[in-house]
Design a protein around this motif. Sequence first.
Motif, PDB file in Angstrom:
ATOM      1  N   LEU A 148      -9.867  -6.237  -0.091  1.00 35.40           N
ATOM      2  CA  LEU A 148      -9.192  -6.341  -1.383  1.00 35.40           C
ATOM      3  C   LEU A 148      -8.032  -5.354  -1.475  1.00 35.40           C
ATOM      4  O   LEU A 148      -6.975  -5.666  -2.035  1.00 35.40           O
ATOM      5  N   ALA A 149      -8.213  -4.162  -0.902  1.00 31.37           N
ATOM      6  CA  ALA A 149      -7.136  -3.176  -0.914  1.00 31.37           C
ATOM      7  C   ALA A 149      -5.940  -3.661  -0.103  1.00 31.37           C
ATOM      8  O   ALA A 149      -4.782  -3.499  -0.507  1.00 31.37           O
ATOM      9  N   ALA A 150      -6.201  -4.281   1.055  1.00 29.73           N
ATOM     10  CA  ALA A 150      -5.113  -4.801   1.893  1.00 29.73           C
ATOM     11  C   ALA A 150      -4.372  -5.928   1.197  1.00 29.73           C
ATOM     12  O   ALA A 150      -3.135  -5.983   1.196  1.00 29.73           O
ATOM     13  N   LEU A 151      -5.115  -6.841   0.583  1.00 32.50           N
ATOM     14  CA  LEU A 151      -4.491  -7.990  -0.073  1.00 32.50           C
ATOM     15  C   LEU A 151      -3.671  -7.589  -1.292  1.00 32.50           C
ATOM     16  O   LEU A 151      -2.761  -8.317  -1.711  1.00 32.50           O
ATOM     17  N   ALA A 152      -3.977  -6.446  -1.867  1.00 32.89           N
ATOM     18  CA  ALA A 152      -3.249  -5.995  -3.052  1.00 32.89           C
ATOM     19  C   ALA A 152      -1.879  -5.415  -2.715  1.00 32.89           C
ATOM     20  O   ALA A 152      -1.058  -5.210  -3.612  1.00 32.89           O
ATOM     21  N   VAL A 153      -1.623  -5.173  -1.435  1.00 29.38           N
ATOM     22  CA  VAL A 153      -0.334  -4.596  -1.021  1.00 29.38           C
ATOM     23  C   VAL A 153       0.751  -5.673  -1.065  1.00 29.38           C
ATOM     24  O   VAL A 153       0.573  -6.765  -0.515  1.00 29.38           O
ATOM     25  N   GLU A 154       1.851  -5.378  -1.686  1.00 24.53           N
ATOM     26  CA  GLU A 154       2.941  -6.344  -1.792  1.00 24.53           C
ATOM     27  C   GLU A 154       3.476  -6.681  -0.393  1.00 24.53           C
ATOM     28  O   GLU A 154       3.730  -5.800   0.412  1.00 24.53           O
ATOM     29  N   GLY A 155       3.618  -7.959  -0.139  1.00 22.10           N
ATOM     30  CA  GLY A 155       4.109  -8.407   1.158  1.00 22.10           C
ATOM     31  C   GLY A 155       3.019  -8.939   2.066  1.00 22.10           C
ATOM     32  O   GLY A 155       3.318  -9.524   3.109  1.00 22.10           O
ATOM     33  N   VAL A 156       1.753  -8.754   1.706  1.00 18.94           N
ATOM     34  CA  VAL A 156       0.647  -9.311   2.492  1.00 18.94           C
ATOM     35  C   VAL A 156       0.427 -10.751   2.040  1.00 18.94           C
ATOM     36  O   VAL A 156       0.053 -10.999   0.890  1.00 18.94           O
ATOM     37  N   ALA A 157       0.667 -11.713   2.938  1.00 20.20           N
ATOM     38  CA  ALA A 157       0.497 -13.123   2.599  1.00 20.20           C
ATOM     39  C   ALA A 157      -0.961 -13.545   2.651  1.00 20.20           C
ATOM     40  O   ALA A 157      -1.399 -14.372   1.848  1.00 20.20           O
ATOM     41  N   ALA A 158      -1.709 -12.990   3.610  1.00 21.89           N
ATOM     42  CA  ALA A 158      -3.117 -13.355   3.771  1.00 21.89           C
ATOM     43  C   ALA A 158      -3.733 -12.466   4.835  1.00 21.89           C
ATOM     44  O   ALA A 158      -3.018 -11.877   5.656  1.00 21.89           O
ATOM     45  N   LEU A 159      -5.034 -12.379   4.840  1.00 25.54           N
ATOM     46  CA  LEU A 159      -5.745 -11.807   5.980  1.00 25.54           C
ATOM     47  C   LEU A 159      -5.997 -12.940   6.966  1.00 25.54           C
ATOM     48  O   LEU A 159      -6.265 -14.072   6.565  1.00 25.54           O
ATOM     49  N   THR A 160      -5.898 -12.655   8.257  1.00 20.69           N
ATOM     50  CA  THR A 160      -6.014 -13.694   9.284  1.00 20.69           C
ATOM     51  C   THR A 160      -7.051 -13.293  10.323  1.00 20.69           C
ATOM     52  O   THR A 160      -7.514 -12.154  10.364  1.00 20.69           O
ATOM     53  N   PRO A 166     -10.815 -10.516  10.397  1.00 22.36           N
ATOM     54  CA  PRO A 166      -9.754  -9.987   9.539  1.00 22.36           C
ATOM     55  C   PRO A 166      -9.900  -8.492   9.285  1.00 22.36           C
ATOM     56  O   PRO A 166      -8.905  -7.771   9.238  1.00 22.36           O
ATOM     57  N   VAL A 167     -11.131  -8.046   9.110  1.00 21.09           N
ATOM     58  CA  VAL A 167     -11.416  -6.627   8.951  1.00 21.09           C
ATOM     59  C   VAL A 167     -12.501  -6.267   9.959  1.00 21.09           C
ATOM     60  O   VAL A 167     -13.568  -6.870   9.976  1.00 21.09           O
ATOM     61  N   ARG A 168     -12.203  -5.302  10.801  1.00 20.33           N
ATOM     62  CA  ARG A 168     -13.166  -4.904  11.838  1.00 20.33           C
ATOM     63  C   ARG A 168     -13.394  -3.403  11.772  1.00 20.33           C
ATOM     64  O   ARG A 168     -12.445  -2.616  11.804  1.00 20.33           O
ATOM     65  N   GLN A 169     -14.652  -3.018  11.686  1.00 16.26           N
ATOM     66  CA  GLN A 169     -15.036  -1.615  11.676  1.00 16.26           C
ATOM     67  C   GLN A 169     -16.023  -1.366  12.806  1.00 16.26           C
ATOM     68  O   GLN A 169     -16.977  -2.114  12.982  1.00 16.26           O
ATOM     69  N   ALA A 196      -3.365   1.995   1.857  1.00 19.54           N
ATOM     70  CA  ALA A 196      -4.317   1.421   0.917  1.00 19.54           C
ATOM     71  C   ALA A 196      -5.729   1.369   1.495  1.00 19.54           C
ATOM     72  O   ALA A 196      -6.702   1.727   0.819  1.00 19.54           O
ATOM     73  N   VAL A 197      -5.859   0.933   2.744  1.00 17.32           N
ATOM     74  CA  VAL A 197      -7.207   0.807   3.309  1.00 17.32           C
ATOM     75  C   VAL A 197      -7.781   2.167   3.689  1.00 17.32           C
ATOM     76  O   VAL A 197      -9.001   2.353   3.678  1.00 17.32           O
ATOM     77  N   THR A 198      -6.923   3.122   4.011  1.00 19.14           N
ATOM     78  CA  THR A 198      -7.413   4.475   4.274  1.00 19.14           C
ATOM     79  C   THR A 198      -8.024   5.064   3.002  1.00 19.14           C
ATOM     80  O   THR A 198      -9.058   5.743   3.048  1.00 19.14           O
ATOM     81  N   ALA A 199      -7.380   4.794   1.869  1.00 15.27           N
ATOM     82  CA  ALA A 199      -7.936   5.269   0.600  1.00 15.27           C
ATOM     83  C   ALA A 199      -9.240   4.552   0.269  1.00 15.27           C
ATOM     84  O   ALA A 199     -10.164   5.151  -0.310  1.00 15.27           O
ATOM     85  N   ALA A 200      -9.330   3.259   0.662  1.00 17.61           N
ATOM     86  CA  ALA A 200     -10.548   2.488   0.370  1.00 17.61           C
ATOM     87  C   ALA A 200     -11.679   2.821   1.327  1.00 17.61           C
ATOM     88  O   ALA A 200     -12.850   2.580   1.012  1.00 17.61           O
ATOM     89  N   ALA A 201     -11.363   3.361   2.491  1.00 22.87           N
ATOM     90  CA  ALA A 201     -12.382   3.699   3.493  1.00 22.87           C
ATOM     91  C   ALA A 201     -12.092   5.091   4.045  1.00 22.87           C
ATOM     92  O   ALA A 201     -11.666   5.242   5.193  1.00 22.87           O
ATOM     93  N   PRO A 202     -12.308   6.135   3.240  1.00 18.60           N
ATOM     94  CA  PRO A 202     -11.969   7.489   3.691  1.00 18.60           C
ATOM     95  C   PRO A 202     -12.788   7.958   4.886  1.00 18.60           C
ATOM     96  O   PRO A 202     -12.405   8.923   5.552  1.00 18.60           O
TER      97      PRO A 202
END
Length: 215
Positions: A148-160, A166-169, A196-202
Amino acid sequence: MTTVEVWRTTDRLLPLGEAADGAWIAEQAVRALLVTAAEGVRGVVPGRPRFRLARETGTPLPVPPGGLPPGGLVISLDFAAVAGRPLPVLAERLRSALLGSAEERLGLTVDAVNLRVTALLDAAPDSTPPAPPPGRTTPPVPDSPIALAALAVEGVAALTDVFGSPVRQDDGRLRVELAVTEGRHPLDVVRGVRAAVTAAAPEATAVTVLVSELR
């Protein structure tokens, strides 16, 4: 426990920005943009751009499978030229167009552009409409604060999921894969996503971003 990563494509990843940016972009997306730029130079019929690493700068961040390590790239392009136009002038215009797209439009680091004339043409060939792009799919958005943090960034069209999830930890490493809205600067978008994702996953110790396409 060791996890096996499933790679869904043979496309390579080219380093985007500086080593500290932790960013890569699909070679296919870069190639398409450079061909368009080359076709905009009157008197040029471009071939398929090729890429190799000229120098490696090193990075503390993990290089994804299929990715070149951060460093300066060499772009090579064979092209046919319409006869009657001065080749040095034509080559300089072509080099400028390629550099402008690669460095300014995308944010790649380019050390050199190698050009080779393979044919002289009496006239430019009739253009044929390009084949329609393959159908693009957008995977379901993972139910996580990171997505959700990644998608909220302006310019992100979609996660692929071209290069994996799309998200790997994994063991403190976090990687996000996305498409960038066409017309937005990929490197600026990536930097916004990393913040954004660093803030969401410190708890993440290494954050990288893959750009799979421009849409």
